[in-house]
Design an enzyme around this catalytic site. Structure first.
Site, mmCIF file in Angstrom:
data_model
loop_
_atom_site.group_PDB
_atom_site.id
_atom_site.type_symbol
_atom_site.label_atom_id
_atom_site.label_comp_id
_atom_site.label_asym_id
_atom_site.label_seq_id
_atom_site.Cartn_x
_atom_site.Cartn_y
_atom_site.Cartn_z
ATOM 1 N N GLY A 52 44.397 32.404 36.971
ATOM 2 C CA GLY A 52 45.587 33.202 36.679
ATOM 3 C C GLY A 52 45.231 34.135 35.530
ATOM 4 O O GLY A 52 44.672 33.694 34.509
ATOM 5 N N ALA A 53 45.543 35.432 35.710
ATOM 6 C CA ALA A 53 45.034 36.440 34.781
ATOM 7 C C ALA A 53 45.349 36.148 33.308
ATOM 8 O O ALA A 53 44.442 36.100 32.472
ATOM 9 C CB ALA A 53 45.546 37.813 35.209
ATOM 10 N N ARG A 88 34.821 36.137 34.886
ATOM 11 C CA ARG A 88 35.435 36.626 36.140
ATOM 12 C C ARG A 88 35.719 38.123 35.945
ATOM 13 O O ARG A 88 36.170 38.518 34.872
ATOM 14 C CB ARG A 88 36.727 35.871 36.486
ATOM 15 C CG ARG A 88 36.494 34.400 36.867
ATOM 16 C CD ARG A 88 37.767 33.755 37.394
ATOM 17 N NE ARG A 88 38.044 34.132 38.774
ATOM 18 C CZ ARG A 88 39.194 33.838 39.397
ATOM 19 N NH1 ARG A 88 40.158 33.207 38.753
ATOM 20 N NH2 ARG A 88 39.368 34.187 40.660
ATOM 21 N N GLN A 189 46.393 28.104 45.963
ATOM 22 C CA GLN A 189 47.217 28.207 44.754
ATOM 23 C C GLN A 189 48.708 28.063 45.084
ATOM 24 O O GLN A 189 49.478 27.538 44.300
ATOM 25 C CB GLN A 189 46.993 29.558 44.059
ATOM 26 C CG GLN A 189 45.652 29.723 43.381
ATOM 27 C CD GLN A 189 44.648 30.397 44.278
ATOM 28 O OE1 GLN A 189 44.704 30.293 45.499
ATOM 29 N NE2 GLN A 189 43.692 31.093 43.685
ATOM 30 N N ASP A 230 46.488 41.001 38.811
ATOM 31 C CA ASP A 230 45.297 40.765 37.983
ATOM 32 C C ASP A 230 44.876 42.016 37.230
ATOM 33 O O ASP A 230 44.219 41.941 36.196
ATOM 34 C CB ASP A 230 44.152 40.252 38.847
ATOM 35 C CG ASP A 230 44.425 38.814 39.230
ATOM 36 O OD1 ASP A 230 45.176 38.593 40.196
ATOM 37 O OD2 ASP A 230 43.936 37.916 38.520
ATOM 38 N N LYS A 241 45.763 38.584 44.223
ATOM 39 C CA LYS A 241 45.103 37.639 45.119
ATOM 40 C C LYS A 241 44.975 38.176 46.539
ATOM 41 O O LYS A 241 45.910 38.783 47.057
ATOM 42 C CB LYS A 241 45.908 36.331 45.107
ATOM 43 C CG LYS A 241 45.391 35.203 45.967
ATOM 44 C CD LYS A 241 43.928 34.895 45.754
ATOM 45 C CE LYS A 241 43.569 34.591 44.312
ATOM 46 N NZ LYS A 241 42.108 34.633 44.068
HETATM 47 O O1 MRU Z 1 41.988 33.494 41.602
HETATM 48 P P1 MRU Z 1 43.214 33.284 40.749
HETATM 49 O O2 MRU Z 1 43.956 32.048 41.086
HETATM 50 O O3 MRU Z 1 42.897 33.413 39.288
HETATM 51 O O4 MRU Z 1 44.166 34.498 41.115
HETATM 52 C C1 MRU Z 1 45.412 34.565 40.485
HETATM 53 C C2 MRU Z 1 46.272 35.650 40.973
HETATM 54 O O5 MRU Z 1 45.899 36.442 41.809
HETATM 55 C C3 MRU Z 1 47.606 35.789 40.297
HETATM 56 O O6 MRU Z 1 48.560 36.310 41.183
HETATM 57 C C4 MRU Z 1 47.461 36.741 39.109
HETATM 58 O O7 MRU Z 1 46.421 36.334 38.277
HETATM 59 C C5 MRU Z 1 48.711 36.851 38.329
HETATM 60 S S1 MRU Z 1 48.965 35.442 37.311
HETATM 61 C C6 MRU Z 1 50.358 35.671 36.386
#
Ligand code: MRU
Length: 340
Positions: A52-53, A88, A189, A230, A241
């Site tokens: 999550g970002a 990442r 997720q 992100d 995502k």
């Molecule tokens: O690969 P992830 O689980 O880190 O991807 C997360 C997402 O795509 C979320 O939608 C995004 O980070 C927003 S979190 C508030």
């Protein structure tokens, strides 16, 4: 009885450790990792133990603070910051948080000041999520049927969530809404995290596989889509995502609003358009293996682009803590940045 607010990244002051709720183990078990430095945090970020970002930005900040508290000097901190920042590539919040910590390192801040900066990053993120919730909740009609993808909830942030922050704030203001959560292959997720945290808060949630949304939209069972981000480019294109872009196309086809919720730290005005956003490509084995079982014939390869880009034309509004932006995004985002 109200539950404790969910906060996936904590700092253990007594032992100088970063504590992370291991998101690979949910919903089966709540296991906390205890990490004693930036390399362990970088590994946890790469392995999606924390994801999550905004959450990975907060975790990285604490990783650097812990290193400083354990005696790392500026040169070592600089190298650690570089490794963390590259853990990442897509979520700009990680680079943003590391840059913020690096500015303090360059200003010869001591360990306590670095820890204070990490706390500030965490506290500001949770406050931003609550403000996003307050600004976004009125966008949802009464008894809204909200589709979300991935997890943009408390688990993906310092707490409260972005997309799920809007859901939470709407529920808190009396909206008897319900949520459809896409399972979000392959890390699941939606199934494992979004369903878990909404159920924990008593918010009605129904699970969908990733291919079901179009049909439910066609039947009038979904009222709007709310997702996180992100990275949001200067022109309003949104990386989120993998699978988000397909939902935006479907929402446009069915004339449904498509909302993006993100803190300002996700907005990257240095990146002109979505085409300039680096998209993480993870190993195909993560797609080929489900619960350790291979699901395709041996020798068949798989692709895993972890994110996609939704063109700004498909986005109804972007909700940040600084305000709600609609098209044209280039101007709206610049205005919120204070540049227009
Ligand atoms: O690969 P992830 O689980 O880190 O991807 C997360 C997402 O795509 C979320 O939608 C995004 O980070 C927003 S979190 C508030």
């Amino acid at each position: 009885m109200a539950r404790e607010p969910l906060r996936p990244v904590l700092y253990d002051a007594a032992r100088d450790l970063v504590r992370l709720l291991d998101q690979r183990r949910l919903p089966a078990e709540e296991v906390w990792l205890e990490l004693d430095g930036p390399d362990a945090v970088a590994q946890a970020i790469r392995d999606l133990a924390v994801r999550g970002a905004p959450a990975i930005g907060v975790a990285a900040a604490y990783g650097l603070a812990v290193a400083a508290r354990r005696g790392a000097g500026p040169a070592e901190l600089r190298r650690a910051a570089d490794r963390l920042g590259r853990a990442r590539p897509t979520a700009v919040n990680l680079a943003w948080a590391v840059r913020r910590m690096s500015r303090r390192i360059e200003a010869a801040a001591d360990a306590d000041a670095l820890l204070a900066e990490a706390h500030a990053i965490r506290d500001e993120d949770e406050a931003s999520c609550r403000r996003i919730g307050a600004l976004g909740a009125p966008l949802l009609p009464p008894q809204a049927r909200v589709l979300t993808h991935c997890n943009a909830g408390a688990l993906a942030t310092a707490g409260y969530g972005t997309a799920l922050g809007i859901v939470r704030a709407a529920v808190e203001s009396g909206n008897a809404l319900s949520v459809f959560a896409d399972e979000t292959r392959p890390f699941l997720q939606g199934a494992r995290l979004t369903a878990w945290e909404l159920q924990r808060d008593g918010i009605p949630v129904t699970l969908l596989t990733d291919g079901m949304a179009g049909w439910l939209m066609a039947r009038g069972e979904i009222g709007c889509v709310v997702v996180g981000a992100d990275r949001i480019a200067a022109n309003g294109d949104v990386a989120n995502k993998i699978g988000t872009y397909a939902l935006a196309v479907l929402a446009a086809h069915h004339h449904l609003p498509f909302y993006v919720a993100a803190p300002w730290s996700t907005v990257d005005l240095e990146t002109p358009t979505g085409a300039d956003i680096p998209i993480e490509e993870r190993v195909g084995d993560e797609v080929l293996l489900v619960a350790g079982q291979r699901i395709a014939p041996a020798g068949v390869p798989a692709r895993y682009p972890a994110f996609d880009v939704t063109p700004e034309a498909l986005v109804t509004a972007v909700v940040t803590e600084r305000g709600v932006v609609r098209r044209p995004y280039a101007e709206g985002l610049r205005a919120l940045a204070g540049g227009a």
